[in-house]
Design a protein around this motif. Structure first.
Motif, PDB file in Angstrom:
ATOM      1  N   LEU A 190       0.857  -1.191   0.000  1.00 18.68           N
ATOM      2  CA  LEU A 190       0.000   0.000   0.000  1.00 18.68           C
ATOM      3  C   LEU A 190       0.886   1.232   0.000  1.00 18.68           C
ATOM      4  O   LEU A 190       1.816   1.343   0.804  1.00 18.68           O
ATOM      5  N   ILE A 191       0.637   2.151  -0.906  1.00 15.69           N
ATOM      6  CA  ILE A 191       1.379   3.402  -0.935  1.00 15.69           C
ATOM      7  C   ILE A 191       0.483   4.471  -0.328  1.00 15.69           C
ATOM      8  O   ILE A 191      -0.639   4.704  -0.782  1.00 15.69           O
ATOM      9  N   LYS A 192       0.979   5.095   0.738  1.00 14.03           N
ATOM     10  CA  LYS A 192       0.146   6.077   1.440  1.00 14.03           C
ATOM     11  C   LYS A 192       0.984   7.271   1.883  1.00 14.03           C
ATOM     12  O   LYS A 192       2.205   7.211   1.952  1.00 14.03           O
ATOM     13  N   LYS A 193       0.269   8.355   2.132  1.00  9.94           N
ATOM     14  CA  LYS A 193       0.886   9.558   2.704  1.00  9.94           C
ATOM     15  C   LYS A 193       0.019  10.008   3.868  1.00  9.94           C
ATOM     16  O   LYS A 193      -0.911   9.309   4.245  1.00  9.94           O
ATOM     17  N   ASP A 194       0.277  11.208   4.364  1.00  6.59           N
ATOM     18  CA  ASP A 194      -0.517  11.694   5.488  1.00  6.59           C
ATOM     19  C   ASP A 194      -1.905  12.133   5.029  1.00  6.59           C
ATOM     20  O   ASP A 194      -2.131  12.434   3.854  1.00  6.59           O
ATOM     21  N   TYR A 195      -2.822  12.201   5.992  1.00  6.96           N
ATOM     22  CA  TYR A 195      -4.130  12.788   5.711  1.00  6.96           C
ATOM     23  C   TYR A 195      -3.926  14.220   5.263  1.00  6.96           C
ATOM     24  O   TYR A 195      -3.038  14.924   5.750  1.00  6.96           O
ATOM     25  N   GLY A 196      -4.729  14.639   4.321  1.00  6.15           N
ATOM     26  CA  GLY A 196      -4.651  16.017   3.871  1.00  6.15           C
ATOM     27  C   GLY A 196      -3.639  16.240   2.758  1.00  6.15           C
ATOM     28  O   GLY A 196      -3.600  17.316   2.166  1.00  6.15           O
ATOM     29  N   SER A 197      -2.831  15.227   2.431  1.00 10.25           N
ATOM     30  CA  SER A 197      -1.858  15.452   1.358  1.00 10.25           C
ATOM     31  C   SER A 197      -2.527  15.326  -0.017  1.00 10.25           C
ATOM     32  O   SER A 197      -3.644  14.826  -0.139  1.00 10.25           O
ATOM     33  N   ASP A 198      -1.818  15.786  -1.020  1.00 11.57           N
ATOM     34  CA  ASP A 198      -2.383  15.867  -2.371  1.00 11.57           C
ATOM     35  C   ASP A 198      -2.651  14.477  -2.956  1.00 11.57           C
ATOM     36  O   ASP A 198      -1.723  13.684  -3.136  1.00 11.57           O
ATOM     37  N   PRO A 199      -3.921  14.159  -3.238  1.00 12.87           N
ATOM     38  CA  PRO A 199      -4.250  12.814  -3.725  1.00 12.87           C
ATOM     39  C   PRO A 199      -3.536  12.473  -5.039  1.00 12.87           C
ATOM     40  O   PRO A 199      -3.144  11.320  -5.244  1.00 12.87           O
ATOM     41  N   ALA A 200      -3.354  13.463  -5.918  1.00 13.11           N
ATOM     42  CA  ALA A 200      -2.697  13.177  -7.193  1.00 13.11           C
ATOM     43  C   ALA A 200      -1.275  12.675  -6.964  1.00 13.11           C
ATOM     44  O   ALA A 200      -0.807  11.743  -7.636  1.00 13.11           O
ATOM     45  N   SER A 201      -0.611  13.270  -5.970  1.00 14.99           N
ATOM     46  CA  SER A 201       0.770  12.858  -5.711  1.00 14.99           C
ATOM     47  C   SER A 201       0.833  11.460  -5.105  1.00 14.99           C
ATOM     48  O   SER A 201       1.776  10.704  -5.359  1.00 14.99           O
ATOM     49  N   VAL A 202      -0.196  11.086  -4.319  1.00 14.73           N
ATOM     50  CA  VAL A 202      -0.245   9.722  -3.780  1.00 14.73           C
ATOM     51  C   VAL A 202      -0.377   8.732  -4.945  1.00 14.73           C
ATOM     52  O   VAL A 202       0.325   7.713  -5.005  1.00 14.73           O
ATOM     53  N   ILE A 234       2.359   4.734  -8.746  1.00 16.15           N
ATOM     54  CA  ILE A 234       2.854   4.332 -10.066  1.00 16.15           C
ATOM     55  C   ILE A 234       4.381   4.182 -10.043  1.00 16.15           C
ATOM     56  O   ILE A 234       4.937   3.209 -10.574  1.00 16.15           O
ATOM     57  N   THR A 235       5.040   5.144  -9.408  1.00 13.00           N
ATOM     58  CA  THR A 235       6.501   5.076  -9.298  1.00 13.00           C
ATOM     59  C   THR A 235       6.931   3.791  -8.578  1.00 13.00           C
ATOM     60  O   THR A 235       7.854   3.098  -9.006  1.00 13.00           O
ATOM     61  N   TYR A 236       6.196   3.489  -7.492  1.00 12.49           N
ATOM     62  CA  TYR A 236       6.489   2.283  -6.715  1.00 12.49           C
ATOM     63  C   TYR A 236       6.324   1.033  -7.598  1.00 12.49           C
ATOM     64  O   TYR A 236       7.168   0.128  -7.593  1.00 12.49           O
ATOM     65  N   ALA A 237       5.234   0.999  -8.370  1.00 11.66           N
ATOM     66  CA  ALA A 237       4.956  -0.154  -9.235  1.00 11.66           C
ATOM     67  C   ALA A 237       6.050  -0.323 -10.288  1.00 11.66           C
ATOM     68  O   ALA A 237       6.498  -1.435 -10.575  1.00 11.66           O
ATOM     69  N   LYS A 238       6.494   0.774 -10.856  1.00  9.37           N
ATOM     70  CA  LYS A 238       7.547   0.727 -11.876  1.00  9.37           C
ATOM     71  C   LYS A 238       8.811   0.132 -11.281  1.00  9.37           C
ATOM     72  O   LYS A 238       9.450  -0.752 -11.859  1.00  9.37           O
ATOM     73  N   LYS A 239       9.149   0.652 -10.105  1.00  8.17           N
ATOM     74  CA  LYS A 239      10.385   0.228  -9.444  1.00  8.17           C
ATOM     75  C   LYS A 239      10.337  -1.254  -9.086  1.00  8.17           C
ATOM     76  O   LYS A 239      11.335  -1.958  -9.185  1.00  8.17           O
ATOM     77  N   ASN A 240       9.160  -1.720  -8.676  1.00  5.16           N
ATOM     78  CA  ASN A 240       9.043  -3.089  -8.189  1.00  5.16           C
ATOM     79  C   ASN A 240       8.368  -4.035  -9.195  1.00  5.16           C
ATOM     80  O   ASN A 240       7.908  -5.099  -8.834  1.00  5.16           O
ATOM     81  N   SER A 241       8.328  -3.595 -10.455  1.00  8.94           N
ATOM     82  CA  SER A 241       7.653  -4.332 -11.540  1.00  8.94           C
ATOM     83  C   SER A 241       6.324  -4.954 -11.108  1.00  8.94           C
ATOM     84  O   SER A 241       6.102  -6.157 -11.217  1.00  8.94           O
ATOM     85  N   ILE A 242       5.461  -4.095 -10.621  1.00 11.74           N
ATOM     86  CA  ILE A 242       4.101  -4.525 -10.286  1.00 11.74           C
ATOM     87  C   ILE A 242       3.196  -4.217 -11.477  1.00 11.74           C
ATOM     88  O   ILE A 242       3.329  -3.174 -12.117  1.00 11.74           O
ATOM     89  N   ASP A 243       2.301  -5.160 -11.799  1.00 12.92           N
ATOM     90  CA  ASP A 243       1.499  -5.028 -13.012  1.00 12.92           C
ATOM     91  C   ASP A 243       0.434  -3.935 -12.935  1.00 12.92           C
ATOM     92  O   ASP A 243       0.276  -3.146 -13.857  1.00 12.92           O
ATOM     93  N   VAL A 244      -0.299  -3.940 -11.838  1.00 13.09           N
ATOM     94  CA  VAL A 244      -1.467  -3.054 -11.781  1.00 13.09           C
ATOM     95  C   VAL A 244      -1.438  -2.166 -10.537  1.00 13.09           C
ATOM     96  O   VAL A 244      -1.169  -2.641  -9.434  1.00 13.09           O
ATOM     97  N   VAL A 245      -1.714  -0.870 -10.735  1.00 12.40           N
ATOM     98  CA  VAL A 245      -1.870   0.060  -9.612  1.00 12.40           C
ATOM     99  C   VAL A 245      -3.347   0.422  -9.496  1.00 12.40           C
ATOM    100  O   VAL A 245      -3.964   0.866 -10.475  1.00 12.40           O
ATOM    101  N   LEU A 246      -3.916   0.219  -8.321  1.00 12.22           N
ATOM    102  CA  LEU A 246      -5.306   0.615  -8.081  1.00 12.22           C
ATOM    103  C   LEU A 246      -5.306   1.876  -7.221  1.00 12.22           C
ATOM    104  O   LEU A 246      -4.793   1.867  -6.101  1.00 12.22           O
ATOM    105  N   ILE A 247      -5.856   2.954  -7.760  1.00 12.13           N
ATOM    106  CA  ILE A 247      -5.881   4.215  -7.011  1.00 12.13           C
ATOM    107  C   ILE A 247      -7.260   4.442  -6.397  1.00 12.13           C
ATOM    108  O   ILE A 247      -8.259   4.556  -7.106  1.00 12.13           O
ATOM    109  N   ASP A 248      -7.303   4.499  -5.069  1.00 14.54           N
ATOM    110  CA  ASP A 248      -8.548   4.781  -4.342  1.00 14.54           C
ATOM    111  C   ASP A 248      -8.663   6.296  -4.201  1.00 14.54           C
ATOM    112  O   ASP A 248      -7.668   6.980  -3.964  1.00 14.54           O
ATOM    113  N   THR A 249      -9.843   6.823  -4.376  1.00 15.33           N
ATOM    114  CA  THR A 249      -9.998   8.275  -4.213  1.00 15.33           C
ATOM    115  C   THR A 249     -11.105   8.570  -3.205  1.00 15.33           C
ATOM    116  O   THR A 249     -11.921   7.697  -2.902  1.00 15.33           O
TER     117      THR A 249
END
Ligand code: GDP
Ligand code: GDP
Ligand code: MG
Ligand code: MG
Lengths: 361, 451
Positions: A224-236, A241-256
């Motif tokens: 799970l990639i997370k930041k603090d409450y109140g941080s910019d959702p786009a950056s999360v 995506i950056t994490y997935a690229k680095k770790n060759s993960i196939d799919v990123v699911l973004i919760d909004t």
């Protein structure tokens, strides 16, 4: 889930076709009575002349069957429309549709969608020979023309992964519709189909939203990639995506975070998230229990970020199932899945033929 | 938006009724269809919509109700029907110590609403505690804990325990120190037997003072079954409707709750803790209709009618026609100029002092009787009142039908004759009744018009 609708539609079709046959039976009775009475009136000569004229214009066998009726009707000073009764007139259609309209509305199909079905049916049916009309078939066509079958979800992703990785899925919708839960279900489904997944907790607004998705991530053993409450959702999302690229993960699911579609600032926010994360799939998460507002909701989200498809949650609550027709109509986008409960397996691939079949058509 | 549409349709319908000279079937059917459509789009239960349409049509088609009477009845009916769709206002009355259990569908806004109410009541001096019993939804306890912190109230939660009954036991004595205990439960489907059994058990254990159902504003036709099922299982004391900040304004939720006789206490209008309002059905419908209350609606009917009436009257006078209906609207117009006592005050020699109050009241009630007498007349009789004098059996019939006396009807006919005569006066012919005209009137009819 479509149990009640199925019952009602079946009854309606049965009744409607009964009506058609019923209408013919009393006519025959009248004809018989007429024959036995045989009390010709003065005006009948004149009418016979007109009859002849009509005879020339219309197929013979039809007239022969209806001659007596004309005589009978004309005595009651009624029009000659009896002849044309075998063709579906606009009035007759309206009468017929009334029953269907009620059933569709009762089953949570939005008013606008009901009118679309009506237009489709009336275009196809008015003027047709009643004998040749197969109501079930026509209704099937009408509803079928609104619904769109989803492409194979897994194939689509796997195909795309050959070109580009990771595959990014964004889930959005109004408050409490089931976004987070469905993301967990999707993650589970993707893993079962041997795709690796990570989650981005881009709902940084709602209380305990991050803890909630964290529980799912732990349960499903997904990063799970997370930041603090109140941080910019786009950056999360971007970090996911950056994490997935680095770790060759196939799919990123973004919760909004949930957002009402009439909140301009929150709609701008989702547009920004889309701009930054460039999702391969943008899913609108709606509820099967939503009424007419489903139209407004789905339409606004679609206008704003051009959706890929729709998932309807809580289909286990609403056995009516009309919302699928409403949202498909206004977005012209496929329904991908139905959510049918709170467990990870409670995700059903949407199949329009199955829905139509379930409707009993 | 949907709400505005409903308001527009009802407004347009009322306007059409108000301005129409004849309420024919086509006009009525059109109005009913528009209202019907907007109610359906607002998610009002379909059966309810059709039943309401039938009631409107029944009055509209009723041949025995005529003219302005029918207009008034229709406007009042539409207003009242919409109001009764919304249910009655009821305030949530708290005792010294109160416990409230919240329940409803998944994701309907229970936890958020509880936090909102915690803030609302602690601001008003209550010592509030929250009890978390949602052991189903992941992190539900964290959510309640975080929201309680925001509202600055105490939350009693257990992040590990899976049995809500055990959580109740655990905090039973601690909760006794609070004035108001708000209890959060897991989301559930009213048709799910297992979950209903569970909430019944909790209810038995907690014995809350109130059970409040939380419903989202955009819920569709399931609203009815859901509210019915919850009502059946637990006897709901009231409802709170959430997401009222969206485009759907809760037609389904509101009407379903009114049908199950559960009052709406509050509406949620956003995600923030202060975004909660008490629900005022009358203010709500007034906002919906974009105009005042029933009284002012009816005023509008009357004034619009008299405007068009005045014009109609002019036309009719030019044609040389003057019927009993014309008489009535003329009398009514005088009435409106500031009720009869003011009119009397304007007429020299007829000052208020000389006209006792009860006589004025009598005149008002006389008007009412005349009105019902006219309603009982046939078209022909209204157009040509002379036939009434020729065939007195007609007068008897009308008196019987309208529950008036033949004396009253004869009096009405006398007034008709007088006024018809009076029509010769210039001012009235132009639709104006000014001071001068009245003076002329008084002069000419002194002693003839008896109050
Ligand atoms: N019965 C049922 N409940 C669901 C479904 N999807 C979500 N939920 C429940 O709806 C509530 C809100 O879901 P959540 O995922 O938190 O919604 P979000 O606010 O859109 O992220 C939770 O209690 C979920 O368990 C579904 O398909 N069926
Ligand atoms: N826009 C809006 N969102 C609301 C309202 N009430 C609750 N919510 C949101 O709806 C979602 C579900 O609320 P929650 O309290 O978790 O529902 P619960 O599952 O019934 O406890 C959350 O995202 C809340 O922020 C409201 O009145 N308006
Ligand atoms: Mg969420
Ligand atoms: Mg909750």
């Amino acid at each position: 889930m479509f149990g009640s609708l199925k019952e009602k539609l079946k009854n309606w079709i049965k009744k409607s076709s009964e009506k058609n046959t019923l209408e013919k039976t009393p006519k025959k009775e009248i004809i018989k009575k007429e024959k036995s009475k045989k009390t010709p009136k003065k005006s009948s000569k004149k009418i016979k002349k007109e009859e002849k004229k009509i005879k020339e214009e219309i197929l013979e066998d039809e007239i022969i069957e209806n001659t007596q009726t004309i005589e009978e009707k004309s005595k009651e000073k009624k029009s000659f429309f009896g002849v044309f009764k075998r063709f579906l007139t606009e009035e007759k259609f309206e009468e017929l549709f009334k029953g269907l309209e009620l059933i569709l509305l009762q089953n949570n199909v939005a008013y606008e969608a009901v009118q679309a079905v009506r237009d489709e049916l009336s275009n196809n049916l008015i003027g047709k020979n009643i004998k040749e009309i197969d109501l079930a078939e026509e209704l099937k066509k009408g509803i079928g023309s609104i619904l769109i079958n989803p492409p194979n979800f897994i194939d689509e992703i796997k195909g795309s992964l050959e070109v580009k990785s990771p595959f990014v899925i964004l889930v959005c919708g109004i408050n409490g519709s089931g976004k987070t839960t469905t993301i967990a279900k999707l993650a589970n489904y993707l893993q079962k189909n041997s795709l690796s997944v990570c989650l981005a907790a881009a709902d940084t607004f709602r209380a305990a939203s991050i803890e909630q998705i964290e529980v799912h991530a732990t349960n499903l053993k997904i990063p799970l990639i997370k930041k603090d409450y109140g941080s910019d959702p786009a950056s999360v999302g971007f970090e996911g995506i950056t994490y997935a690229k680095k770790n060759s993960i196939d799919v990123v699911l973004i919760d909004t975070a949930g957002r009402m579609q009439n909140s301009a600032s929150l709609m701008r926010e989702i547009e920004k998230i889309v701009k930054v994360t460039k999702p391969d799939m943008k899913i609108y998460l709606g509820e099967s229990i939503t009424g007419n507002d489903a139209i407004e909701q789905a339409k606004t989200f679609n206008d704003s970020i051009n959706l890929t498809g729709i998932i309807l949650s809580k289909a286990d609550v609403d056995e009516k199932g009309g919302t699928a027709i409403s949202v498909a109509l206004v977005t012209k986008k496929p329904i991908l899945f139905l959510g049918t409960g709170q467990n990870y397996e409670d995700l059903e691939i949407f199949d329009k033929d199955k829905l139509i079949e379930k409707l009993g058509l | 938006m949907v709400l505005e549409k409903l308001g527009e349709a009802i407004n347009a319908g009322i306007k059409k009724i108000t301005n129409a000279i004849f309420l024919d079937k086509k006009l009525i059917d059109g109005i009913v269809r528009d209202i019907q459509r907007s109610l359906i789009e607002a998610d009002v239960n379909i059966e309810l919509v059709f039943a309401l349409s039938e009631r409107i049509k029944k009055v509209a088609y009723d041949e025995s109700i005529k003219g302005i009477d029918k207009k008034e009845q229709l406007v009042k009916l539409i207003h009242d029907e919409i109001l009764s769709l919304l249910g009655k206002k009821k305030e949530l009355k708290l005792h010294k110590k109160t416990s409230i259990m919240f329940l409803g569908l998944y994701g309907s806004g229970k936890t958020t609403t509880i936090a909102k109410l915690a803030l609302h009541y602690s601001k008003r001096g209550r010592k509030v505690a929250l009890l978390g019993l949602d052991t189903d939804r992941p992190a539900a306890m964290d959510q309640l804990e975080q929201m309680a912190a925001k509202a600055k109230v105490q939350a009693f939660i257990d992040k590990v325990e899976k049995d809500p009954l055990k959580i109740i036991k655990k905090y039973e004595s601690a909760l006794k120190k609070y004035d108001l205990v708000l209890i959060d439960t897991a989301g559930r489907d009213g048709l799910n037997k297992e979950l209903i059994k569970q909430i019944k058990k909790l209810d038995k254990e907690l014995k809350p003072d109130y059970r409040i159902l939380i419903m989202p504003a955009d819920i569709g036709q399931v609203a009815k079954t859901q509210s019915e099922e919850f009502q059946k299982a637990l006897s709901i004391d009231g409802v709170i409707i959430t997401r009222m900040d969206g485009t759907s304004k809760g037609g389904g939720a509101l009407t379903a709750c009114a049908e199950t006789k559960a009052p709406v206490f509050f509406i949620g209008t956003g995600e923030q803790l202060h975004e909660i309002e008490t629900f005022e059905p009358v203010a709500f419908i007034n906002r919906l209709l974009g105009m005042g209350d029933l009284q002012s609606l009816l005023e509008k009917v009357k004034s619009a009618s008299s405007e068009s009436e005045t014009k109609r009257m002019e036309d009719r006078l030019k044609e040389g026609k003057f019927t009993l209906l014309d008489l009535y609207s003329q009398l009514e117009q005088m009435n409106k100029m500031g009720s009869i006592d003011k009119l009397v005050g304007m007429i020299p020699g007829m000052s208020e002092a000389k006209v006792p109050k009860d006589l004025l009241d009598k005149q008002e009630s006389k008007m009412k009787h005349w009105k019902s007498a006219i309603s009982s007349m046939t078209e022909k009789e209204i157009e040509n009142p002379q036939i009434l004098e020729k065939e007195t059996s007609r007068i008897k019939r009308i008196a019987k039908g309208s529950n008036t006396t033949t004396t009253e009807i004869r009096e009405l006919l006398k007034q008709y004759k007088l006024l018809k005569e009076m029509m010769g006066l210039d001012g009235i012919q132009e639709g104006k009744i000014d001071q001068k005209t009245i003076q002329k009137m008084a002069k000419k009819f002194k002693g003839k018009i008896k109050f």
